[in-house]
Design a protein around this motif. Structure first.
Motif, PDB file in Angstrom:
ATOM      1  N   PRO A 182       0.822  -1.203   0.000  1.00  0.00           N
ATOM      2  CA  PRO A 182       0.000   0.000   0.000  1.00  0.00           C
ATOM      3  C   PRO A 182       0.864   1.266   0.000  1.00  0.00           C
ATOM      4  CG  PRO A 182      -0.846  -1.577   1.572  1.00  0.00           C
ATOM      5  CD  PRO A 182       0.467  -2.120   1.102  1.00  0.00           C
ATOM      6  N   VAL A 183       0.412   2.259  -0.732  1.00  0.00           N
ATOM      7  CA  VAL A 183       1.174   3.496  -0.880  1.00  0.00           C
ATOM      8  C   VAL A 183       1.190   4.285   0.423  1.00  0.00           C
ATOM      9  CG1 VAL A 183       1.159   5.772  -1.995  1.00  0.00           C
ATOM     10  CG2 VAL A 183       0.776   3.695  -3.353  1.00  0.00           C
ATOM     11  N   GLN A 184       2.375   4.726   0.817  1.00  0.00           N
ATOM     12  CA  GLN A 184       2.503   5.680   1.912  1.00  0.00           C
ATOM     13  C   GLN A 184       3.736   6.539   1.634  1.00  0.00           C
ATOM     14  OE1 GLN A 184       3.884   5.551   6.437  1.00  0.00           O
ATOM     15  NE2 GLN A 184       1.920   4.531   6.208  1.00  0.00           N
ATOM     16  N   ILE A 185       3.535   7.835   1.488  1.00  0.00           N
ATOM     17  CA  ILE A 185       4.615   8.800   1.281  1.00  0.00           C
ATOM     18  C   ILE A 185       4.447   9.907   2.307  1.00  0.00           C
ATOM     19  CG2 ILE A 185       5.690  10.443  -0.316  1.00  0.00           C
ATOM     20  CD1 ILE A 185       4.619   8.776  -2.625  1.00  0.00           C
ATOM     21  N   TYR A 186       5.508  10.192   3.057  1.00  0.00           N
ATOM     22  CA  TYR A 186       5.450  11.199   4.117  1.00  0.00           C
ATOM     23  C   TYR A 186       4.309  10.905   5.094  1.00  0.00           C
ATOM     24  CZ  TYR A 186       8.367  13.794   0.766  1.00  0.00           C
ATOM     25  OH  TYR A 186       9.349  14.173  -0.133  1.00  0.00           O
ATOM     26  N   PHE A 187       4.074   9.608   5.344  1.00  0.00           N
ATOM     27  CA  PHE A 187       3.061   9.131   6.280  1.00  0.00           C
ATOM     28  C   PHE A 187       1.636   9.387   5.786  1.00  0.00           C
ATOM     29  CE2 PHE A 187       6.850  10.454   8.679  1.00  0.00           C
ATOM     30  CZ  PHE A 187       7.266   9.205   9.103  1.00  0.00           C
ATOM     31  N   ARG A 188       1.478   9.609   4.486  1.00  0.00           N
ATOM     32  CA  ARG A 188       0.154   9.835   3.893  1.00  0.00           C
ATOM     33  C   ARG A 188      -0.179   8.704   2.934  1.00  0.00           C
ATOM     34  NH1 ARG A 188       1.525  16.131   2.395  1.00  0.00           N
ATOM     35  NH2 ARG A 188       0.874  17.092   4.370  1.00  0.00           N
ATOM     36  N   ASP A 189      -1.424   8.207   3.017  1.00  0.00           N
ATOM     37  CA  ASP A 189      -1.876   7.211   2.055  1.00  0.00           C
ATOM     38  C   ASP A 189      -2.356   7.924   0.793  1.00  0.00           C
ATOM     39  OD1 ASP A 189      -4.441   8.215   2.583  1.00  0.00           O
ATOM     40  OD2 ASP A 189      -4.961   6.568   3.939  1.00  0.00           O
TER      41      ASP A 189
END
Length: 265
Positions: free
Chosen positions: A166-173
């Motif tokens: 699952p995508v998570q970048i800078y703690f954001r989905d």
């Protein structure tokens, strides 16, 4: 180099008065920094039960081995440069990421960390033989391991690929990224730089902290030193405007190079 909009020239007494005014704000910032550091130390932690393996100079090792017998471990998630073919397959190049290399170039003798019960290491999702050759080229001596073929990078969001995890970048989905004006797209697949901290207690490993983006910038390009100077980082966003020509050597900038590719003359 063109220098404009420089500071006013004043007497030593006037400079001291202005410096004392700034000192009040610096002390406020220092106290705020101490408070945030304390909150960071109060974060809960997550037990790591997955048996991650890494490749190093002595073969395959575990996450616990990376601690080198100390209770704390700090990991630089070092990006690699890959070529991607038409089918989406990655082909690692012979060099690492220039911005991560700027951080790595500042890593010195680790003894001050070691005497404080902490080990520092880099982990990269590239074959170890490429890492070892690049490390030798750069003249770096810090421990550096390959996570190639493991879930480590994906689980700690140092590699983002919606086909794997699952995508998570800078703690954001994905939904939070879209709301923040950074919608997910396949162009964002790949490695992302970051730093993670771990603790081991009686051989059990815990994840205590991770940071990305500007959370790791003080480890890049000598920023803590540059922030003390009149010209600063010489990046386009800085105030006051028009003081120095931007160099384009910020993370991702067009002037950023591998450390041994700069002509310092």
């Amino acid at each position: 180099m063109s220098l404009d909009n420089l500071p006013e020239v004043v007497s030593r007494e006037e400079w001291l008065a202005a410096r004392k005014e700034l000192l009040v704000k610096e002390k406020e910032l220092t106290r705020a920094h101490d408070r945030v550091n304390a909150e960071r130390r109060r974060l809960p932690m997550v037990r790591i039960d997955k048996p991650y393996t890494f490749e190093g100079p002595n073969g395959s090792v575990s996450l616990l081995d990376l601690f080198e017998g100390r209770p704390q471990l700090v990991v630089h998630h070092f990006m690699w440069i890959n070529d991607v073919d038409a089918e989406g397959n990655e082909h690692p190049r012979d060099t690492g990421c220039p911005s991560c290399s700027s951080a790595a170039d500042r890593i010195g003798d680790p003894r001050q960390l070691h005497v404080r019960n902490t080990t520092l290491a880099a982990v990269t999702r590239a074959p170890y033989e490429k890492i070892a050759a690049f490390r030798e080229r750069m003249g770096w001596t810090f421990p550096w391991y390959s996570s190639y073929g493991s879930d480590f990078n994906y689980d700690f969001h140092a590699t983002v690929d919606d086909r794997v995890a699952p995508v998570q970048i800078y703690f954001r989905d994905e939904a939070e990224l879209a709301e923040a004006g950074m919608p997910w797209s396949p162009d964002l697949r790949g490695d992302w730089p970051g730093i993670s901290a771990f603790l081991q207690v009686d051989g059990v490993v815990y994840h205590t902290y991770s940071t990305f983006g500007r959370g790791i910038e003080e480890f890049h390009n000598g920023y803590p030193y540059l922030d003390l100077t009149v010209l600063g980082r010489q990046e386009a966003w800085e105030e006051p405007k028009g003081r120095a020509t931007p160099l384009g050597r910020e993370v991702g900038g067009p002037g950023l190079r591998l450390p041994d590719e700069y002509d310092e003359s």
